[in-house]
Design a protein around this motif. Structure first.
Motif, PDB file in Angstrom:
ATOM      1  N   ILE A  46       0.880  -1.161   0.000  1.00  0.00           N
ATOM      2  CA  ILE A  46       0.000   0.000   0.000  1.00  0.00           C
ATOM      3  C   ILE A  46       0.924   1.218   0.000  1.00  0.00           C
ATOM      4  CG2 ILE A  46      -1.771   1.276   1.264  1.00  0.00           C
ATOM      5  CD1 ILE A  46      -2.844  -1.368   0.273  1.00  0.00           C
ATOM      6  N   PRO A  47       0.771   2.144  -0.943  1.00  0.00           N
ATOM      7  CA  PRO A  47       1.756   3.219  -1.084  1.00  0.00           C
ATOM      8  C   PRO A  47       1.610   4.376  -0.096  1.00  0.00           C
ATOM      9  CG  PRO A  47       0.106   3.389  -2.805  1.00  0.00           C
ATOM     10  CD  PRO A  47      -0.204   2.134  -2.024  1.00  0.00           C
ATOM     11  N   PHE A  48       1.009   4.129   1.041  1.00  0.00           N
ATOM     12  CA  PHE A  48       0.904   5.149   2.072  1.00  0.00           C
ATOM     13  C   PHE A  48       0.625   4.458   3.396  1.00  0.00           C
ATOM     14  CE2 PHE A  48      -3.089   4.813  -0.292  1.00  0.00           C
ATOM     15  CZ  PHE A  48      -3.951   4.353   0.693  1.00  0.00           C
ATOM     16  N   GLU A  49       0.860   5.180   4.485  1.00  0.00           N
ATOM     17  CA  GLU A  49       0.617   4.652   5.828  1.00  0.00           C
ATOM     18  C   GLU A  49      -0.886   4.662   6.102  1.00  0.00           C
ATOM     19  OE1 GLU A  49       2.107   5.455  10.406  1.00  0.00           O
ATOM     20  OE2 GLU A  49       2.498   6.961   8.869  1.00  0.00           O
ATOM     21  N   ILE A  50      -1.391   3.578   6.631  1.00  0.00           N
ATOM     22  CA  ILE A  50      -2.811   3.491   6.958  1.00  0.00           C
ATOM     23  C   ILE A  50      -2.961   3.680   8.460  1.00  0.00           C
ATOM     24  CG2 ILE A  50      -4.851   2.018   6.962  1.00  0.00           C
ATOM     25  CD1 ILE A  50      -3.652   0.606   4.511  1.00  0.00           C
ATOM     26  N   VAL A  51      -3.684   4.719   8.851  1.00  0.00           N
ATOM     27  CA  VAL A  51      -3.891   5.016  10.269  1.00  0.00           C
ATOM     28  C   VAL A  51      -5.359   5.333  10.509  1.00  0.00           C
ATOM     29  CG1 VAL A  51      -1.547   5.871  10.666  1.00  0.00           C
ATOM     30  CG2 VAL A  51      -3.308   7.450   9.946  1.00  0.00           C
ATOM     31  N   PRO A  52      -5.864   4.954  11.674  1.00  0.00           N
ATOM     32  CA  PRO A  52      -7.248   5.318  12.009  1.00  0.00           C
ATOM     33  C   PRO A  52      -7.353   6.824  12.183  1.00  0.00           C
ATOM     34  CG  PRO A  52      -6.367   3.690  13.552  1.00  0.00           C
ATOM     35  CD  PRO A  52      -5.237   4.160  12.706  1.00  0.00           C
ATOM     36  N   PRO A  53      -8.543   7.374  12.052  1.00  0.00           N
ATOM     37  CA  PRO A  53      -8.717   8.812  12.279  1.00  0.00           C
ATOM     38  C   PRO A  53      -8.224   9.207  13.669  1.00  0.00           C
ATOM     39  CG  PRO A  53     -10.719   7.840  11.398  1.00  0.00           C
ATOM     40  CD  PRO A  53      -9.786   6.708  11.718  1.00  0.00           C
ATOM     41  N   LYS A  54      -7.465  10.292  13.751  1.00  0.00           N
ATOM     42  CA  LYS A  54      -6.874  10.704  15.020  1.00  0.00           C
ATOM     43  C   LYS A  54      -7.912  11.076  16.064  1.00  0.00           C
ATOM     44  CE  LYS A  54      -2.367  12.024  13.416  1.00  0.00           C
ATOM     45  NZ  LYS A  54      -1.275  12.972  13.535  1.00  0.00           N
ATOM     46  N   LYS A  55      -9.104  11.452  15.643  1.00  0.00           N
ATOM     47  CA  LYS A  55     -10.106  11.850  16.612  1.00  0.00           C
ATOM     48  C   LYS A  55     -10.507  10.701  17.546  1.00  0.00           C
ATOM     49  CE  LYS A  55     -13.856  11.099  13.338  1.00  0.00           C
ATOM     50  NZ  LYS A  55     -14.857  11.695  12.525  1.00  0.00           N
TER      51      LYS A  55
END
Length: 91
Positions: A46-55
């Motif tokens: 996957i060409p980017f970091e996958i992170v949950p929404p910071k909220k």
């Protein structure tokens, strides 16, 4: 090269937000998806970091995530290629 159709379903809000973003970058949504697929193939990930929404995280958790990222990027921090190697070093 033969072309094929790729269909996907997303909610209207997501589609509109994506169209607005890509339009501001001079792309249509089809081209943006094609770029994503090509980059995933080129990079074999996957060409980017996958992170949950910071909220969803507290300030304490966000600080811990930032600290972990800094540690993981520090070339002076010892790293391990496996959990077994880490546990052996702890003995």
């Amino acid at each position: 090269m033969a072309m094929t159709v790729l269909q996907t379903r997303v909610d209207s809000e997501t589609k509109l937000a994506a169209e607005n973003l890509f339009s501001s970058l001079g792309l249509d949504i089809t081209t943006a998806i094609r770029l994503f697929l090509k980059q995933a193939i080129n990079q074999q990930k996957i060409p980017f970091e996958i992170v949950p929404p910071k909220k969803q995280f507290s300030a304490e958790v966000l600080a811990a995530i930032d600290e972990a990222k800094k540690i993981s990027r520090n070339p002076n921090v010892k790293s391990y290629s496996s959990a077994k190697a880490l546990f052996e070093d702890c003995e």
